[in-house]
Write an enzyme that holds these catalytic residues in place. Sequence first.
Site, PDB file in Angstrom:
ATOM      1  N   ASP A  54       0.820  -1.210   0.000  1.00 48.93           N
ATOM      2  CA  ASP A  54       0.000   0.000   0.000  1.00 48.93           C
ATOM      3  C   ASP A  54       0.855   1.261   0.000  1.00 48.93           C
ATOM      4  OD1 ASP A  54      -2.738   1.302   0.499  1.00 48.93           O
ATOM      5  OD2 ASP A  54      -1.536   2.108   2.150  1.00 48.93           O
ATOM      6  N   TYR A  91       2.482  10.325   0.677  1.00 46.01           N
ATOM      7  CA  TYR A  91       3.445   9.788   1.634  1.00 46.01           C
ATOM      8  C   TYR A  91       4.851  10.271   1.283  1.00 46.01           C
ATOM      9  CZ  TYR A  91      -0.235   6.486   3.079  1.00 46.01           C
ATOM     10  OH  TYR A  91      -1.402   5.912   3.534  1.00 46.01           O
ATOM     11  N   LEU A  99      -2.442  -1.053  15.007  1.00 47.17           N
ATOM     12  CA  LEU A  99      -1.797  -0.931  16.319  1.00 47.17           C
ATOM     13  C   LEU A  99      -1.944   0.468  16.909  1.00 47.17           C
ATOM     14  CD1 LEU A  99       1.471  -2.964  15.570  1.00 47.17           C
ATOM     15  CD2 LEU A  99      -0.637  -3.742  16.669  1.00 47.17           C
ATOM     16  N   GLY A 145       2.827  -1.833   9.215  1.00 47.71           N
ATOM     17  CA  GLY A 145       4.024  -1.064   8.904  1.00 47.71           C
ATOM     18  C   GLY A 145       5.183  -1.574   9.737  1.00 47.71           C
ATOM     19  N   GLN A 183      10.410  -6.530  12.943  1.00 47.55           N
ATOM     20  CA  GLN A 183       9.030  -6.119  13.190  1.00 47.55           C
ATOM     21  C   GLN A 183       8.075  -6.807  12.212  1.00 47.55           C
ATOM     22  OE1 GLN A 183       9.529  -1.846  12.817  1.00 47.55           O
ATOM     23  NE2 GLN A 183       9.279  -1.558  15.020  1.00 47.55           N
TER      24      GLN A 183
END
Length: 323
Positions: A49, A54, A212, A286, A292
Amino acid sequence: MEYRRLGRSGLQVSELSVGSWVTYGSQVDQRAARESLAAAYDAGINFFDNAEAYAAGESESIMGRALKELAYPRANYVVSTKFFWGLDNRPNRYHTLNRKYLLDAIDGSLKRLDLDYVDLAFCHRPDPNTPIEETVWAMSDMVTRGKALYWGTSEWSADEIRAAYEIAERHHLHKPVMEQPQYNLFHRKRVETEYARLYEDYGLGLTTWSPLASGLLTGKYRNGIPAGSRAGLKGYDWLQQQVLDPAKNAIVGKLEDIAKELGTNVGTLALAWVLKNPNVSTVITGSSRIEQLHENLKAAELAKRITPEIKQTIEETVGNVHL
């Protein structure tokens, strides 16, 4: 990795996906973006995405170069972009969804992404100054011209989505297929209540963001803002009040107890909870580090272990179904 249909369309997207908001151009450089995309692709993620706004276009450029270097077959992955904010503050170039802007903006995004088309094109926010009919015609033309395969909305109200769909149906145009709303344990009302009729009436698909709550649901902000975190970035001061909220952090502490009983952490638990919603086509995640990403991937397996009873316990702990 499991795949879900994007609403009632035939397009299949991975239940977990990767987004570039904040990270690409702010926390992740070209090399790290390429490595992250490669790790995601190897794990079965097929949806990436992005958005014109951005990092002022740089996020699209970074992703485009990474995909070019990785040389995956174009048919194997899904790319999105979004339009509204613009890259220039002159008339018809920012904060608009008028025809002139949209049909120019898609060309700019395709150039930065170095792609012939994007799979998904979103209207990033509603535009009160442009008739919805004008926007619907422009987005439908974008699809007809092959520059996008599907179009949808992001953070539109149910009434605005319904109006767009009915205009498209009346004029036999390409209809909006998906919506990209914020959805997490602290932000539920729009997805669970406001949009409820749209799933059955129109087959609306969801590509949800901020699962989150900007990192709040990882527990990392319970003792302040750690170095290198999103809330500590220049220009993201507005996030600090949200992630440092004492009441919400107290709830996160209780959720951590539930997570420990399941042998996981609160962030993975929060992602798995979003996956349990059958109206969610994909959960956009993300990550600024591959570690992560791997942690996020664990949510897919955890979701299979969350029984209705566990889900109810989680929701009772948060206690905000109407928020």
